[in-house]
Scaffold this motif. Structure first.
Motif, PDB file in Angstrom:
ATOM      1  N   ARG A   5      20.121  21.647  45.423  1.00  0.00           N
ATOM      2  CA  ARG A   5      20.192  20.945  46.709  1.00  0.00           C
ATOM      3  C   ARG A   5      21.663  20.738  47.065  1.00  0.00           C
ATOM      4  N   ILE A   6      21.945  20.717  48.362  1.00  0.00           N
ATOM      5  CA  ILE A   6      23.317  20.551  48.827  1.00  0.00           C
ATOM      6  C   ILE A   6      23.331  19.760  50.122  1.00  0.00           C
ATOM      7  N   VAL A  42      21.707  28.724  48.880  1.00  0.00           N
ATOM      8  CA  VAL A  42      21.094  30.028  48.634  1.00  0.00           C
ATOM      9  C   VAL A  42      22.124  31.035  48.159  1.00  0.00           C
ATOM     10  N   SER A  43      23.276  31.039  48.804  1.00  0.00           N
ATOM     11  CA  SER A  43      24.283  32.046  48.497  1.00  0.00           C
ATOM     12  C   SER A  43      25.662  31.482  48.835  1.00  0.00           C
ATOM     13  N   GLU A  44      26.683  32.027  48.162  1.00  0.00           N
ATOM     14  CA  GLU A  44      28.042  31.553  48.389  1.00  0.00           C
ATOM     15  C   GLU A  44      29.025  32.640  47.976  1.00  0.00           C
ATOM     16  N   GLU A  50      25.627  29.736  52.336  1.00  0.00           N
ATOM     17  CA  GLU A  50      24.369  29.870  53.071  1.00  0.00           C
ATOM     18  C   GLU A  50      23.419  28.805  52.551  1.00  0.00           C
ATOM     19  N   ILE A  51      22.888  28.014  53.473  1.00  0.00           N
ATOM     20  CA  ILE A  51      21.970  26.935  53.142  1.00  0.00           C
ATOM     21  C   ILE A  51      20.627  27.208  53.801  1.00  0.00           C
ATOM     22  N   ALA A  52      19.561  27.062  53.031  1.00  0.00           N
ATOM     23  CA  ALA A  52      18.205  27.188  53.580  1.00  0.00           C
ATOM     24  C   ALA A  52      17.600  25.797  53.675  1.00  0.00           C
ATOM     25  N   ARG A  53      17.000  25.527  54.797  1.00  0.00           N
ATOM     26  CA  ARG A  53      16.341  24.234  54.965  1.00  0.00           C
ATOM     27  C   ARG A  53      14.921  24.260  54.418  1.00  0.00           C
ATOM     28  N   GLY A  65      13.619  29.951  54.831  1.00  0.00           N
ATOM     29  CA  GLY A  65      13.433  29.751  56.262  1.00  0.00           C
ATOM     30  C   GLY A  65      14.613  29.022  56.866  1.00  0.00           C
ATOM     31  N   ALA A  66      14.928  29.372  58.075  1.00  0.00           N
ATOM     32  CA  ALA A  66      15.983  28.732  58.854  1.00  0.00           C
ATOM     33  C   ALA A  66      17.314  28.667  58.110  1.00  0.00           C
TER      34      ALA A  66
END
Length: 81
Positions: A5-6, A42-44, A50-53, A65-66
Motif C-alpha cells: 500500500r502507498i 504496482v510499478s516504479e 504507478e499506483i492502482a486503486r 484497475g484505474a
C-alpha cells in the motif's frame, strides 16, 4: 499478487477546462494542484511510480484497475498507506 500500500502527496498540473476566453492568471496565483493518492504500488522506475486503486483478486494473475502514473519529481511526500 501481494502489492504494498502507498500514499502519495503530489503536485499536479492543472488547466482551465472552460471552452471560452479568459484572463491570464496573475503570476502570484500560478500554482499546481496538491493531490493525495492512495492505493497499491504496482510499478516504479527512476522517473515514475504507478499506483492502482483497485486490484481484481479473482484472476490467477491479478489485473489492476484505474492505474495512475505520477512523475517522481512531482511527489511532495510518500509513505506506506
Amino acid at each position: 499478487m501481494k502489492l504494498p500500500r502507498i500514499e502519495v502527496l503530489w503536485e499536479d498540473h492543472n488547466s482551465n477546462y472552460m471552452d471560452e476566453w479568459c484572463e491570464a492568471t496573475p503570476k502570484n496565483d500560478l500554482k499546481p494542484t496538491l493531490v493525495m493518492t492512495r492505493g497499491f504500488l504496482v510499478s516504479e522506475n527512476n522517473k515514475m511510480i504507478e499506483i492502482a486503486r483497485d486490484i481484481d483478486m479473482d484472476k490467477e494473475q491479478a489485473s489492476i484497475g484505474a492505474p495512475i502514473r505520477i512523475l517522481k519529481s512531482c511527489i511532495v511526500k510518500r509513505s506506506k498507506g
